[in-house]
Design an enzyme around this catalytic site. Sequence first.
Site: not given
Ligand code: 5GP
Ligand code: MG
Length: 460
Positions: A1, A28, A102-103, A247
């Site tokens: 968030c 978010g 957030n958290g 990320y």
């Molecule tokens: P995957 O191949 O695992 O389906 O997706 C990888 C992508 O998801 C990466 O581009 C990364 O930036 C993104 N990603 C990383 N961590 C998370 C997360 O916690 N939630 C979401 N929605 N996307 C994530």
């Molecule tokens: Mg990504």
Amino acid sequence: CGVFGIYAPEQDVAKLTYFGLYALQHRGQESAGIATFEGEQVHQHKDMGLVSQVFNEAILEKLPGHIGVGHTRYSTTGSSRKVNAQPAVVDTRLGKLALAHNGNLVNTIQLREELLKSNFNLVTTTDSEMIAYAIAEEVNAGADWLEGSIRAFHRCQGAFSLVIGTANGVMGVRDPNGIRPLVIGTLGENPVRYVLASETCGLDIIGAEYLRDVEPGELVWITDAGLSSYRWNQQPQRKLCIFEMIYFARPDSIMHNETLYSYRMRLGRRIAQESPVDADIVFGVPDSGIPAAIGFSQVSGIAYGEGLIKNRYVGRTFIQPTQSMRESGLRMKLNPLKDVLAGKRVIIVDDSIVRGTTSRKLVKTLREAGAIEVHMRISSPPVTHPCFYGIDTDTQDQLIAATKSVEEISKQLEVDSLAYLSWEGMLEATREDTNSFCSACFTGDYPVAIPEQVKRSKLM
Ligand code: 5GP
Ligand code: MG
Ligand code: SF4
């Protein structure tokens, strides 16, 4: 968030909060909300959707006041419903409070039982609301805002970066591990006003100057008299979520004295050293993989290009795609550049693989667009454990690296080669004291103990 807070009687706090949230939208996309204090009176507006969808000029005009608290929601506990939108506004003996969190707390089961005993009618289902009620409970028992809040924070375990508005002032708080970020900015002079935001990009957008972070275990109380700091917890131990760095946070936000863009580029440089491969072009998965791809290109000497274009306007659509669109996968968001890819050996860099579903579709897309070899480089180690502190990385059985070796993952994604950044490589590129991060999703070493019952819900 994303959370935001401001104390500035001479400014349009609703508008400043709006723009702060606008910059924190990436944290978010599910719901957005603003609460303002006009004397003792609270005005609020919150709804499902993006910040730009939830607010307009007319709505902001109905939010006058000297204090603003804002929130953009990414749901980890509690369902995706309007009642769960924040800030949570709760009545107390001393007047209303508005809380943005957030958290994620890990002791919600226990906390809920305690609060139910106090006959609180828990309207929503979030841990955030429980923090607000815990403060109300302490305040109603006779404590003042500061004392009551501090008592409530001692009842919370897990990750919490909070912005709390009251008629008297705004609080900024971080849990003793400082798992989620929270920064302080200053706005104007004579008098200097203070702003709180999850990330520095939330300060930049309103022209506020970055002052410093709220420290783990610290509470700052911002009133007409300025800012005062309290160490509410005597055993802080810094454990910033390393995934924020890798990320989650925006690349133009500053953490540890540098932009995350520079940090992520270094991660990419490092993996180029560790796992080189010959190819014609290197590019990142937009947007999160781009800085690391640039770093990879710098070290490898392989030309950096773009192989995929992202539709920057894709937010959350509530219209379901058609069946044929669904089959074509993620084209709605990412479209390949056919003439760039045709006949090429490509290196595709991403920040992480969670489930592997997006990555698998991407590889297929690149091959269909004519790439003859697809090599994947990931600028962090394999994600093997779920997060309990506010990042929605699914249950452990959904994480591809929890059960599969790199070689098996490589087969499943149908890449010609796959390499993750080594653990040592990540730590070296991170430069800071490596003990000062949570990296449990790579190691299973959780800095805040997870109750058994909660563990069972996500761990295999
Ligand atoms: P995957 O191949 O695992 O389906 O997706 C990888 C992508 O998801 C990466 O581009 C990364 O930036 C993104 N990603 C990383 N961590 C998370 C997360 O916690 N939630 C979401 N929605 N996307 C994530
Ligand atoms: Mg990504
Ligand atoms: Fe961040 Fe991973 Fe720790 Fe969760 S488990 S707080 S995502 S480092």
